[in-house]
Scaffold this motif. Structure first.
Motif, PDB file in Angstrom:
ATOM      1  N   LEU A 279       0.751  -1.202  -0.007  1.00  0.00           N
ATOM      2  CA  LEU A 279       0.016  -0.041   0.034  1.00  0.00           C
ATOM      3  C   LEU A 279       0.901   1.121   0.096  1.00  0.00           C
ATOM      4  O   LEU A 279       0.542   2.264  -0.823  1.00  0.00           O
ATOM      5  CB  LEU A 279      -0.894   0.106   1.195  1.00  0.00           C
ATOM      6  CG  LEU A 279      -2.184  -0.827   1.164  1.00  0.00           C
ATOM      7  CD1 LEU A 279      -2.823  -0.648   2.546  1.00  0.00           C
ATOM      8  CD2 LEU A 279      -2.864  -0.451   0.132  1.00  0.00           C
ATOM      9  N   LEU A 280       1.934   1.297   0.657  1.00  0.00           N
ATOM     10  CA  LEU A 280       2.701   2.308   0.604  1.00  0.00           C
ATOM     11  C   LEU A 280       3.261   2.651  -0.622  1.00  0.00           C
ATOM     12  O   LEU A 280       3.644   3.983  -0.931  1.00  0.00           O
ATOM     13  CB  LEU A 280       3.990   2.129   1.673  1.00  0.00           C
ATOM     14  CG  LEU A 280       3.649   1.850   3.108  1.00  0.00           C
ATOM     15  CD1 LEU A 280       4.895   1.611   3.959  1.00  0.00           C
ATOM     16  CD2 LEU A 280       2.864   3.146   3.695  1.00  0.00           C
ATOM     17  N   HIS A 281       3.317   1.642  -1.443  1.00  0.00           N
ATOM     18  CA  HIS A 281       3.908   2.153  -2.950  1.00  0.00           C
ATOM     19  C   HIS A 281       2.980   2.318  -3.858  1.00  0.00           C
ATOM     20  O   HIS A 281       3.028   3.110  -4.879  1.00  0.00           O
ATOM     21  CB  HIS A 281       4.751   0.901  -3.317  1.00  0.00           C
ATOM     22  CG  HIS A 281       6.096   0.649  -2.778  1.00  0.00           C
ATOM     23  ND1 HIS A 281       7.073   1.077  -3.557  1.00  0.00           N
ATOM     24  CD2 HIS A 281       6.506   0.236  -1.438  1.00  0.00           C
ATOM     25  CE1 HIS A 281       8.392   0.722  -2.995  1.00  0.00           C
ATOM     26  NE2 HIS A 281       8.123   0.425  -1.546  1.00  0.00           N
ATOM     27  N   ARG A 282       1.449   1.938  -3.516  1.00  0.00           N
ATOM     28  CA  ARG A 282       0.338   1.980  -4.625  1.00  0.00           C
ATOM     29  C   ARG A 282      -0.329   3.477  -4.127  1.00  0.00           C
ATOM     30  O   ARG A 282      -0.855   3.881  -5.231  1.00  0.00           O
ATOM     31  CB  ARG A 282      -0.312   0.905  -4.416  1.00  0.00           C
ATOM     32  CG  ARG A 282       0.284  -0.627  -4.943  1.00  0.00           C
ATOM     33  CD  ARG A 282       0.559  -0.239  -6.389  1.00  0.00           C
ATOM     34  NE  ARG A 282      -0.521  -0.170  -7.152  1.00  0.00           N
ATOM     35  CZ  ARG A 282      -1.038  -1.347  -7.817  1.00  0.00           C
ATOM     36  NH1 ARG A 282      -0.775  -2.423  -7.787  1.00  0.00           N
ATOM     37  NH2 ARG A 282      -2.170  -0.824  -8.588  1.00  0.00           N
TER      38      ARG A 282
ATOM     39  N   LYS B  19      16.321   2.428  -8.330  1.00  0.00           N
ATOM     40  CA  LYS B  19      15.483   3.472  -8.964  1.00  0.00           C
ATOM     41  C   LYS B  19      14.804   3.394 -10.180  1.00  0.00           C
ATOM     42  O   LYS B  19      13.838   3.866 -10.478  1.00  0.00           O
ATOM     43  CB  LYS B  19      16.791   4.649  -9.272  1.00  0.00           C
ATOM     44  CG  LYS B  19      16.081   5.990  -9.771  1.00  0.00           C
ATOM     45  CD  LYS B  19      17.305   6.888  -9.631  1.00  0.00           C
ATOM     46  CE  LYS B  19      16.647   8.323 -10.139  1.00  0.00           C
ATOM     47  NZ  LYS B  19      17.480   9.443  -9.932  1.00  0.00           N
ATOM     48  N   GLU B  20      15.173   2.464 -11.199  1.00  0.00           N
ATOM     49  CA  GLU B  20      14.676   2.024 -12.440  1.00  0.00           C
ATOM     50  C   GLU B  20      14.209   0.780 -12.508  1.00  0.00           C
ATOM     51  O   GLU B  20      14.836  -0.118 -12.317  1.00  0.00           O
ATOM     52  CB  GLU B  20      15.651   2.278 -13.597  1.00  0.00           C
ATOM     53  CG  GLU B  20      16.551   3.704 -13.793  1.00  0.00           C
ATOM     54  CD  GLU B  20      15.259   4.762 -14.179  1.00  0.00           C
ATOM     55  OE1 GLU B  20      14.210   4.304 -14.566  1.00  0.00           O
ATOM     56  OE2 GLU B  20      15.417   5.931 -14.148  1.00  0.00           O
ATOM     57  N   LEU B  21      12.775   0.653 -12.730  1.00  0.00           N
ATOM     58  CA  LEU B  21      12.285  -0.813 -12.715  1.00  0.00           C
ATOM     59  C   LEU B  21      11.059  -0.615 -14.203  1.00  0.00           C
ATOM     60  O   LEU B  21      10.918   0.185 -14.636  1.00  0.00           O
ATOM     61  CB  LEU B  21      11.281  -0.890 -11.479  1.00  0.00           C
ATOM     62  CG  LEU B  21      12.090  -1.279 -10.353  1.00  0.00           C
ATOM     63  CD1 LEU B  21      11.190  -1.244  -9.114  1.00  0.00           C
ATOM     64  CD2 LEU B  21      12.811  -2.641 -10.242  1.00  0.00           C
ATOM     65  N   PRO B  22      11.155  -1.844 -14.687  1.00  0.00           N
ATOM     66  CA  PRO B  22      10.356  -2.092 -15.789  1.00  0.00           C
ATOM     67  C   PRO B  22       8.913  -1.596 -15.613  1.00  0.00           C
ATOM     68  O   PRO B  22       8.351  -1.639 -14.617  1.00  0.00           O
ATOM     69  CB  PRO B  22      10.366  -3.501 -16.254  1.00  0.00           C
ATOM     70  CG  PRO B  22      11.660  -3.980 -15.508  1.00  0.00           C
ATOM     71  CD  PRO B  22      11.870  -3.243 -14.318  1.00  0.00           C
ATOM     72  N   LYS B  23       8.111  -1.272 -16.652  1.00  0.00           N
ATOM     73  CA  LYS B  23       6.718  -0.692 -16.483  1.00  0.00           C
ATOM     74  C   LYS B  23       5.906  -1.522 -15.845  1.00  0.00           C
ATOM     75  O   LYS B  23       4.844  -1.270 -14.913  1.00  0.00           O
ATOM     76  CB  LYS B  23       6.086  -0.289 -17.568  1.00  0.00           C
ATOM     77  CG  LYS B  23       6.804   1.119 -18.351  1.00  0.00           C
ATOM     78  CD  LYS B  23       6.070   1.402 -19.345  1.00  0.00           C
ATOM     79  CE  LYS B  23       6.553   2.778 -19.999  1.00  0.00           C
ATOM     80  NZ  LYS B  23       6.026   3.277 -21.187  1.00  0.00           N
ATOM     81  N   HIS B  24       5.964  -2.898 -15.976  1.00  0.00           N
ATOM     82  CA  HIS B  24       5.157  -4.004 -15.287  1.00  0.00           C
ATOM     83  C   HIS B  24       5.239  -4.312 -13.977  1.00  0.00           C
ATOM     84  O   HIS B  24       4.069  -4.762 -13.406  1.00  0.00           O
ATOM     85  CB  HIS B  24       5.220  -5.277 -16.117  1.00  0.00           C
ATOM     86  CG  HIS B  24       6.531  -6.197 -15.753  1.00  0.00           C
ATOM     87  ND1 HIS B  24       7.668  -5.747 -16.394  1.00  0.00           N
ATOM     88  CD2 HIS B  24       6.653  -7.226 -14.836  1.00  0.00           C
ATOM     89  CE1 HIS B  24       8.526  -6.702 -15.935  1.00  0.00           C
ATOM     90  NE2 HIS B  24       8.021  -7.647 -15.089  1.00  0.00           N
ATOM     91  N   VAL B  25       6.240  -3.758 -13.368  1.00  0.00           N
ATOM     92  CA  VAL B  25       6.572  -3.713 -12.050  1.00  0.00           C
ATOM     93  C   VAL B  25       6.688  -2.067 -11.420  1.00  0.00           C
ATOM     94  O   VAL B  25       7.504  -2.070 -10.498  1.00  0.00           O
ATOM     95  CB  VAL B  25       7.919  -4.444 -11.478  1.00  0.00           C
ATOM     96  CG1 VAL B  25       7.355  -5.946 -11.772  1.00  0.00           C
ATOM     97  CG2 VAL B  25       9.099  -4.097 -12.110  1.00  0.00           C
ATOM     98  N   ARG B  26       6.214  -1.143 -11.915  1.00  0.00           N
ATOM     99  CA  ARG B  26       6.603   0.076 -11.522  1.00  0.00           C
ATOM    100  C   ARG B  26       5.996   0.708 -10.315  1.00  0.00           C
ATOM    101  O   ARG B  26       6.727   1.473  -9.516  1.00  0.00           O
ATOM    102  CB  ARG B  26       5.927   1.099 -12.897  1.00  0.00           C
ATOM    103  CG  ARG B  26       4.367   1.110 -12.575  1.00  0.00           C
ATOM    104  CD  ARG B  26       3.900   2.019 -13.726  1.00  0.00           C
ATOM    105  NE  ARG B  26       2.457   2.284 -13.910  1.00  0.00           N
ATOM    106  CZ  ARG B  26       1.573   1.290 -14.638  1.00  0.00           C
ATOM    107  NH1 ARG B  26       2.149   0.125 -15.025  1.00  0.00           N
ATOM    108  NH2 ARG B  26       0.339   1.277 -14.291  1.00  0.00           N
ATOM    109  N   TYR B  27       5.067  -0.193  -9.616  1.00  0.00           N
ATOM    110  CA  TYR B  27       4.822   0.355  -8.255  1.00  0.00           C
ATOM    111  C   TYR B  27       5.625  -0.588  -7.413  1.00  0.00           C
ATOM    112  O   TYR B  27       5.394  -0.519  -6.099  1.00  0.00           O
ATOM    113  CB  TYR B  27       3.500  -0.144  -7.997  1.00  0.00           C
ATOM    114  CG  TYR B  27       2.368   0.512  -8.819  1.00  0.00           C
ATOM    115  CD1 TYR B  27       2.331   2.016  -8.445  1.00  0.00           C
ATOM    116  CD2 TYR B  27       1.686   0.039  -9.798  1.00  0.00           C
ATOM    117  CE1 TYR B  27       1.202   2.642  -9.148  1.00  0.00           C
ATOM    118  CE2 TYR B  27       0.530   1.000 -10.600  1.00  0.00           C
ATOM    119  CZ  TYR B  27       0.574   2.628 -10.158  1.00  0.00           C
ATOM    120  OH  TYR B  27      -0.278   2.990 -10.858  1.00  0.00           O
TER     121      TYR B  27
END
Length: 294
Positions: free
Chosen positions: A138-141, A234-242
């Protein structure tokens, strides 16, 4: 209202007396203050002896800031607000349930005291860790919560003390969401809880330490430095952006619910979040940041 004010005031004096007891009395093994110090020194020595990022200084970037956070969040913050707030809110919550004809005891599924001690501790540990795993997600979403969680993700060089760099609002969220699940499974002996506490602190410190360990086959059960480094990428793919790898102590939940992500050796990846170049660098400004951020 007067009852809640008294609970709030008494919580301060009781916790202050407890803190003095922790500092002075060395004769009980479940001393949280010195337990934290011993675990921290032990993990720091492991960092020095077996550094994963060999070019990283022993006194890495923000070492002293994170050390301050560590003691502030675990002891001073509790003295200032958390104990008084949680005691008052829990009493208010119980009173509210009573007004609608529900007692907290009626919600209890079972009492861990009726179980063998090892099983009761295991249940307590699993329930706590699973609720905290979901809270971490939840802290990320949730954008509002993410603004508070940015404090933790502002770490640019990982080390054991980064474990406890977080905004004071985070434990308020964690404790609030933990209250009902723990009430449902009954009460716990303070010394028994200390065992879980020390274990969680040790794993958390190791997760953030400058160590290149994954514990072999146990990586599918316990969170570890090689896994947790990707949580801070710092950088993550879009499908795990959260975010990914939300486990606090256990990695088990991430593997079960497909939020695990360890694409390759992450030793030298950049840490942080998008826009962290303008994020405040000092303690007070970091604490005020979420209140100023729209």
């Amino acid at each position: 209202m007067e009852k809640y004010i008294d609970i709030f005031k008494n919580s301060y004096s009781n916790y202050w007396n407890y803190l003095k007891y922790e500092l002075i009395d060395l004769n009980h093994w479940d001393n949280y203050f010195y337990g934290l110090i011993i675990i921290s020194i032990a993990v720091w020595l492991l960092e020095i002896a077996f550094p994963w990022r060999k070019r990283q200084a022993i006194f890495r970037k923000d070492f002293w800031l994170d050390t301050f956070y560590m003691f502030f969040n675990f002891f001073i913050l509790n003295l200032i607000i958390l104990i008084a707030l949680s005691n008052t809110v829990s009493e208010f919550f119980n009173d509210t349930l009573k007004r609608i004809g529900i007692s907290i005891g009626s919600l209890q599924l079972f009492d861990v005291d009726d179980l063998p001690k090892w099983l009761g501790l295991l249940v307590f540990f699993l329930v706590s860790d699973f609720v905290q795993w979901n809270t971490h997600r939840l802290l990320h979403r949730v954008p509002l919560l993410w603004n508070f969680h940015k404090v933790h993700h502002s770490v640019k060089e990982m080390g054991f003390a980064a474990h406890l760099r977080y905004h004071w609002m985070e434990p308020v969220v964690y404790k609030s969401l933990l209250y009902i699940p723990l009430a449902i499974i009954g009460g716990f002996d303070a010394q028994d809880v200390a065992i879980v506490y020390f274990f969680a602190i040790a794993i958390g410190h190791l997760n953030h330490a400058n160590l290149g360990w994954d514990y072999g086959i146990l990586k599918y059960v316990f969170n570890n430095p090689k896994m947790h480094i990707w949580h801070h990428a710092k950088e993550l793919p879009k499908h795990v952006r959260y975010g990914v790898n939300f486990g606090l102590t256990l990695s088990l939940w991430d593997y079960l619910f497909k939020t695990n992500y360890v694409p390759h050796n992450g030793r030298d990846i950049e840490l942080g979040f998008s826009g962290d170049e303008t994020f405040p660098k000092d303690f007070l400004s970091q604490e005020l940041y979420p209140l100023k951020k729209k």
